[in-house]
Every structure is written in C-alpha cells, then in structure tokens.
Design a protein around this motif. Structure first.
Motif, PDB file in Angstrom:
ATOM      1  N   LYS A 178     -14.025   5.955   4.373  1.00 57.70           N
ATOM      2  CA  LYS A 178     -14.058   4.624   3.756  1.00 57.70           C
ATOM      3  C   LYS A 178     -13.266   3.592   4.536  1.00 57.70           C
ATOM      4  O   LYS A 178     -13.574   2.401   4.489  1.00 57.70           O
ATOM      5  N   LEU A 179     -12.219   4.027   5.218  1.00 57.96           N
ATOM      6  CA  LEU A 179     -11.305   3.052   5.818  1.00 57.96           C
ATOM      7  C   LEU A 179     -11.508   2.864   7.322  1.00 57.96           C
ATOM      8  O   LEU A 179     -10.804   2.097   7.951  1.00 57.96           O
ATOM      9  N   ASP A 239       8.437   1.695   5.570  1.00 56.11           N
ATOM     10  CA  ASP A 239       7.381   2.690   5.340  1.00 56.11           C
ATOM     11  C   ASP A 239       7.995   4.025   4.921  1.00 56.11           C
ATOM     12  O   ASP A 239       7.519   4.683   3.997  1.00 56.11           O
ATOM     13  N   LEU A 280      -9.813  14.422   0.047  1.00 52.89           N
ATOM     14  CA  LEU A 280      -9.204  13.083   0.024  1.00 52.89           C
ATOM     15  C   LEU A 280      -9.014  12.565   1.448  1.00 52.89           C
ATOM     16  O   LEU A 280      -9.338  11.418   1.751  1.00 52.89           O
ATOM     17  N   PHE A 307      -4.555   0.759   0.336  1.00 46.99           N
ATOM     18  CA  PHE A 307      -4.515   0.471   1.779  1.00 46.99           C
ATOM     19  C   PHE A 307      -3.939  -0.925   2.003  1.00 46.99           C
ATOM     20  O   PHE A 307      -3.128  -1.147   2.905  1.00 46.99           O
ATOM     21  N   GLU A 361       0.908   9.368   4.887  1.00 43.22           N
ATOM     22  CA  GLU A 361       1.543  10.057   3.759  1.00 43.22           C
ATOM     23  C   GLU A 361       1.767   9.083   2.620  1.00 43.22           C
ATOM     24  O   GLU A 361       1.523   9.406   1.449  1.00 43.22           O
ATOM     25  N   ARG A 362       2.222   7.900   2.956  1.00 43.98           N
ATOM     26  CA  ARG A 362       2.459   6.879   1.940  1.00 43.98           C
ATOM     27  C   ARG A 362       1.148   6.529   1.218  1.00 43.98           C
ATOM     28  O   ARG A 362       1.111   6.426  -0.012  1.00 43.98           O
ATOM     29  N   LEU A 363       0.086   6.355   1.977  1.00 43.00           N
ATOM     30  CA  LEU A 363      -1.214   6.002   1.389  1.00 43.00           C
ATOM     31  C   LEU A 363      -1.722   7.117   0.484  1.00 43.00           C
ATOM     32  O   LEU A 363      -2.134   6.874  -0.653  1.00 43.00           O
ATOM     33  N   ILE A 364      -1.649   8.340   0.972  1.00 48.84           N
ATOM     34  CA  ILE A 364      -2.168   9.471   0.209  1.00 48.84           C
ATOM     35  C   ILE A 364      -1.388   9.667  -1.088  1.00 48.84           C
ATOM     36  O   ILE A 364      -1.972   9.880  -2.156  1.00 48.84           O
ATOM     37  N   LYS A 365      -0.068   9.559  -1.007  1.00 47.91           N
ATOM     38  CA  LYS A 365       0.749   9.730  -2.218  1.00 47.91           C
ATOM     39  C   LYS A 365       0.420   8.638  -3.231  1.00 47.91           C
ATOM     40  O   LYS A 365       0.320   8.902  -4.428  1.00 47.91           O
ATOM     41  N   VAL A 391      -2.379   6.988  -3.611  1.00 50.22           N
ATOM     42  CA  VAL A 391      -3.699   7.247  -4.205  1.00 50.22           C
ATOM     43  C   VAL A 391      -3.601   8.405  -5.209  1.00 50.22           C
ATOM     44  O   VAL A 391      -4.104   8.310  -6.327  1.00 50.22           O
ATOM     45  N   GLN A 392      -2.921   9.479  -4.810  1.00 52.22           N
ATOM     46  CA  GLN A 392      -2.836  10.664  -5.685  1.00 52.22           C
ATOM     47  C   GLN A 392      -2.102  10.366  -6.977  1.00 52.22           C
ATOM     48  O   GLN A 392      -2.391  10.967  -8.011  1.00 52.22           O
ATOM     49  N   PHE A 412      -9.062   3.099  -2.997  1.00 50.41           N
ATOM     50  CA  PHE A 412      -8.580   3.304  -1.625  1.00 50.41           C
ATOM     51  C   PHE A 412      -8.191   1.963  -0.995  1.00 50.41           C
ATOM     52  O   PHE A 412      -7.122   1.841  -0.379  1.00 50.41           O
ATOM     53  N   TYR A 413      -9.071   0.951  -1.130  1.00 52.90           N
ATOM     54  CA  TYR A 413      -8.800  -0.348  -0.506  1.00 52.90           C
ATOM     55  C   TYR A 413      -7.521  -0.958  -1.078  1.00 52.90           C
ATOM     56  O   TYR A 413      -6.718  -1.539  -0.355  1.00 52.90           O
ATOM     57  N   ARG A 414      -7.358  -0.826  -2.413  1.00 57.29           N
ATOM     58  CA  ARG A 414      -6.215  -1.454  -3.076  1.00 57.29           C
ATOM     59  C   ARG A 414      -4.906  -0.901  -2.509  1.00 57.29           C
ATOM     60  O   ARG A 414      -3.988  -1.650  -2.199  1.00 57.29           O
ATOM     61  N   SER A 460       8.509   5.758   0.424  1.00 60.10           N
ATOM     62  CA  SER A 460       8.130   7.092  -0.071  1.00 60.10           C
ATOM     63  C   SER A 460       9.365   7.867  -0.503  1.00 60.10           C
ATOM     64  O   SER A 460       9.374   8.520  -1.546  1.00 60.10           O
ATOM     65  N   GLN A 508     -13.846   4.330  -6.873  1.00 59.27           N
ATOM     66  CA  GLN A 508     -12.989   5.090  -5.962  1.00 59.27           C
ATOM     67  C   GLN A 508     -12.736   4.312  -4.670  1.00 59.27           C
ATOM     68  O   GLN A 508     -11.625   4.282  -4.156  1.00 59.27           O
ATOM     69  N   PHE A 565      -7.304   7.632  -9.976  1.00 58.98           N
ATOM     70  CA  PHE A 565      -7.692   8.739  -9.101  1.00 58.98           C
ATOM     71  C   PHE A 565      -7.725  10.044  -9.897  1.00 58.98           C
ATOM     72  O   PHE A 565      -8.667  10.829  -9.783  1.00 58.98           O
ATOM     73  N   LEU A 584     -10.880   9.194   2.742  1.00 59.27           N
ATOM     74  CA  LEU A 584     -10.102   8.065   3.264  1.00 59.27           C
ATOM     75  C   LEU A 584     -10.583   7.691   4.666  1.00 59.27           C
ATOM     76  O   LEU A 584     -10.782   6.515   4.970  1.00 59.27           O
ATOM     77  N   GLN A 637       4.886  19.107   6.082  1.00 65.94           N
ATOM     78  CA  GLN A 637       3.807  18.181   5.696  1.00 65.94           C
ATOM     79  C   GLN A 637       3.081  17.620   6.909  1.00 65.94           C
ATOM     80  O   GLN A 637       1.851  17.502   6.914  1.00 65.94           O
ATOM     81  N   ARG A 686     -13.858  -7.875   4.021  1.00 68.96           N
ATOM     82  CA  ARG A 686     -12.947  -7.942   2.861  1.00 68.96           C
ATOM     83  C   ARG A 686     -11.942  -9.064   3.038  1.00 68.96           C
ATOM     84  O   ARG A 686     -11.581  -9.739   2.079  1.00 68.96           O
ATOM     85  N   TYR A 736      -0.892  17.954   7.770  1.00 62.93           N
ATOM     86  CA  TYR A 736      -1.810  16.826   7.984  1.00 62.93           C
ATOM     87  C   TYR A 736      -2.544  16.987   9.314  1.00 62.93           C
ATOM     88  O   TYR A 736      -3.739  16.733   9.408  1.00 62.93           O
ATOM     89  N   GLU A 782      10.887   7.631  -4.019  1.00 68.04           N
ATOM     90  CA  GLU A 782      10.202   8.245  -5.162  1.00 68.04           C
ATOM     91  C   GLU A 782      10.597   9.695  -5.364  1.00 68.04           C
ATOM     92  O   GLU A 782      10.433  10.242  -6.435  1.00 68.04           O
TER      93      GLU A 782
END
Lengths: 253, 195
Positions: A49-50, A195, A42, B133, B176-180, B182-183, B129-131, A199, B125, B188, A46, A3, A59, A7, A202
């Motif tokens: 936007k970020l 962190d 995606l 993040f 990875e955490r963020l992407i998972k 969101v997915q 993402f913000y939520r 993950s 959308q 989404f 990301l 993975q 924000r 990435y 899950e």
C-alpha cells in the motif's frame, strides 16, 4: 531473535530471498504460529500500500485542495448593514496593530527554541559501569565498554552506532535505547531521537520513561516543534526527573 | 496510462485530470460533488468533517481504479462519487452498530463493478495505514517509501547523503514505529477479527 533481525528475515522472505533451511523453518513457523503469520501479512500489506509514490503525491494534492476548499456561498438575502465597510476596516486595522504590539512586547522575554535547548541540554550521566579489561570477555561486554568510552569522550556519532548494535543484540535493551537516543540528540540528529523515543515511551519501565520524556521534549524543541515539546514536557510529574527545568522551559514557550 | 470513457465530456476531462493528480481537476470535483456528500452525511449521523474524510477516501479509491484499470463511467461523475462516498459512510456506520434500515438503503444503491466494491471494502484498512504513515517524520516517510518501492538501501543512503548503516537503523526504527501504531489501533484489531 531480536526485533530488527526478525524484521530483516520477514523482508527477505517477502522479497523471495530466503532459501534452504532458513526458508523451511520460516514457512514452518508461518503455518504453526497465527500471530506471526498475521505479522508477516501486515509487513506485506504495508509494503504493497505504501510503495506507490504517485499515490502519495496524489494524497498530498488532495490534502492541499481540501485545506483550501470552502463550500460555494449560497445566495445571500439582503440585510441592513449595521456597520459600513469603512468602519469595519478601521476596527480590523486597529485590532491587528494591537495584536502585533502585544506579540512584540511578549517576544522581548522569549528565548528561541535553539537557545532554550542550549540552556537546558546536557547528555545524561553514564550509569553503565566501565569494566576491567579482564572482565570483558563476551561480545556484549566488549561493545558496552566501547560504547561507554565513546559516550564519555563525547564521540556521540559513534556512540549512537555502538549503543544501537547493543540494542539489537541484547534482551534488556531499554537502557541502551536511552543512550542511543541521547547520543543522536547530542550529535544534532533530533529526528532520530524522536523516532526512537516515541516508541520507547510506550514500553519502557517507569525509571527510563522519566529520562525518555525529558530528552524527547528537548528533541522536539531542537527540531523546532514547540507544540509537541510542550505536550511532552507537560507530562513530567512533580516528583520526576527534571520537573523544575521542564516548568522553566514551559513558562518560556 | 489506462483509458477512460465517459458519456459526458466535462466528466471525462475531470477524470483525466484526476488520473494525472491535477489539482485544478481535484478542486473542480470538490465543487461538483462534495456539497451533496456533506448534506447526505449530516443527515445520516455524521458531521462535515466526517463527510470530507469520506470524500477523500472516495477520491483515492477512484484515483486508484482509473490508474490501475481501464474505466468506463456509465452515469454522471457526481452520482458515481456520491455513491462511493455513501457506501464508505454506510460501511463505517455498520461497523459502529448494525442497522437493518441502512442495509436496505445499501441494497438499493446503483450497482458498481466488483473490483470497485472490493476497493471500497479495503479502503478502511488502507486509510488506517495512510493515517499512521502520515504521523511519521518526513525523513521516515521518505526512507520507508523508497524502501517499500524496492530501492536498495545504499541508493537510499546516496539520495539522503548519509551512510548505509544509518539508513538501515533508521529504516528499522521508522518501520517499527509504524507497525506498532497500526497494531495498537482499535480499527486494525477490529478488521482482523472480522477477517
């Protein structure tokens, strides 16, 4: 491809850093694999936007204003006052004193998060087998031996690094992830453990999940996040790893 | 900085304050426009909490607009924000169940430029993402923000007083955490099915 390597390749593609056959192969995959194309999109969205730090600041400002804002009060109709303001203040002051007193009495039996962590934490025993030097011929086996030795020598900072490398290179990486997270926690970096284990929880098989849950709870405790520590430790079932200790910690939180 | 024009001097001051993320201007805009948005959303199957979320989304869309393009306000600021908020709420309600009466209401709305309509459409959308993040730890957010801003990993490492290898690993774990997250979000999946 693991993975992390995937990435990195996506990021290189989006940065225009892929070239030659790597670029051709990547674009072929994009055109043939809709799921992969969606994943790349995606990553792109990301990043778009970020990236904006001004927007993040805005924000934050918005959140702060929203938290404090209350609707302007409407014109109040005159009502008879049942209690004088003086009486209300006296009652309020009494309630405050009682609450402070109860909290003080309660706090005499409570340990701090740091104390609870120290009382209950120990690194998970090593389940991986040390191999005979002659058996360690491939790269994974060599790294694994190195990681085990570092872990058992309490060199957790380096153990985390090597277990991390094993995670990236191996297919069955859950056990390596478990020891990576525990190594970070032992090296006083609970946020990294949080962190990683958030993950892992899950997707890991049930046996690893039990240990992951326990150490994730401890990581939250170490990170002074009692709310999440309680939430995670509360999920440990009676027949599972460290249930009794989890109940002891929960009774003191 | 992009230019702003408005008919009303008070509205112009507020927009310029919003452009600079001035909390006093934001607070004044809350006082000006949020009560009406709350009333309207409550009359249309929503709660005060829904109204406040939509209001924030509306202000974010407006903030991005006035910082990316020159902007001319042709009605009052209060009306403009209400219309953005109402469009956002109606989009959300339509997502839950189709309603011809609501469609008719939208058709009667004051027209906005296509760019602003597009921002409103993308808002769901963006908020997704913000939520997710926002649920990351502070270090994760900092590392990812710098990374997305194209800061080299070694500079991020220097800023955070750690090694480049550590930042590389941390960046991967956080991303990875963020992407998972969101997915796995139903919104989404819904948005990607629509597109």
């Amino acid at each position: 491809m693991d993975q992390e390597a995937k990435y990195e390749q996506i990021e290189q593609y989006l940065a225009g850093q892929l070239s030659g056959t790597s670029l051709v192969e990547f674009e072929n995959q994009l055109s043939k694999d809709p799921a992969f194309a969606q994943e790349v999109e995606l990553h792109r969205n990301l990043a778009d936007k970020l990236a904006d730090s001004d927007l993040h600041n805005f924000r934050n400002t918005l959140k702060q204003v929203d938290q404090k804002w209350t609707a302007p009060k409407k014109q109040a109709t005159k009502t008879r006052r049942l209690f004088s303001i003086r009486n209300m203040m006296a009652i309020a002051a009494t309630v405050v004193l009682i609450v402070i007193g109860l909290q003080f009495i309660g706090s005499l039996g409570q340990a701090s998060n740091e104390q609870l962590f120290a009382q209950h934490y120990e690194p998970y025993r090593m389940l991986l087998n040390q191999r005979n030097t002659n058996e360690a011929t491939d790269n994974i086996a060599v790294l694994e031996q190195q990681a085990i030795t570092l872990y058992q020598d309490n060199n957790f900072k380096d153990a985390a690094e090597v277990f991390g490398q094993l995670s990236r290179q191996s297919v069955g990486r859950d056990l390596y992830d478990l020891y990576t997270g525990i190594s970070y926690l032992s090296d006083n970096d609970p946020q990294m453990t949080i962190d990683l284990f958030s993950s892992l929880l899950e997707e890991a098989p049930p046996v690893i999940v039990q240990q992951t849950r326990w150490y994730l709870g401890l990581a939250y405790l170490k990170n002074e996040d009692q709310a999440n520590a309680k939430k995670v430790l509360d999920q440990i079932e009676p027949t599972h790893f460290k249930y009794a200790e989890a109940q002891v910690i929960l009774s003191k939180l | 900085m992009k230019t702003i024009k408005a008919k009303n001097q008070d509205d112009l001051s507020l927009l310029k304050g919003l452009q600079r993320s001035d909390s006093r201007a934001v607070n004044a805009i809350y006082d000006l426009a949020l009560p009406a948005v709350i009333d309207w959303v409550k009359q249309n199957s929503g709660s005060e909490a829904d109204a406040r979320d939509i209001f924030q989304d509306a202000l974010i869309a407006l903030y991005k607009k006035i910082n990316q393009d020159n902007f001319e306000l042709t009605c009052t600021l209060k009306s403009y924000i209400r219309i953005i908020a109402r469009n956002l709420w109606l989009n959300k309600l339509r997502g839950k169940k189709p309603d011809k009466e609501l469609d008719a209401v939208v058709m009667n709305e004051v027209k906005m430029d296509n760019d602003m309509l597009e921002r409103i459409h993308q808002s769901e959308q963006d908020q997704l993402f913000y939520r997710h993040f926002d649920t990351l730890g502070e270090n994760c957010k900092k590392i990812l923000q710098l990374f997305f801003d194209k800061t080299p990993l070694k500079h991020i490492a220097t800023q955070l007083d750690t090694s480049e290898n550590y930042i590389k690993k941390r960046k991967f774990i956080c991303k990875e955490r963020l992407i998972k997250a969101v997915q796995n979000d139903p919104i989404f999946k819904e948005l990607n099915q629509t597109n």
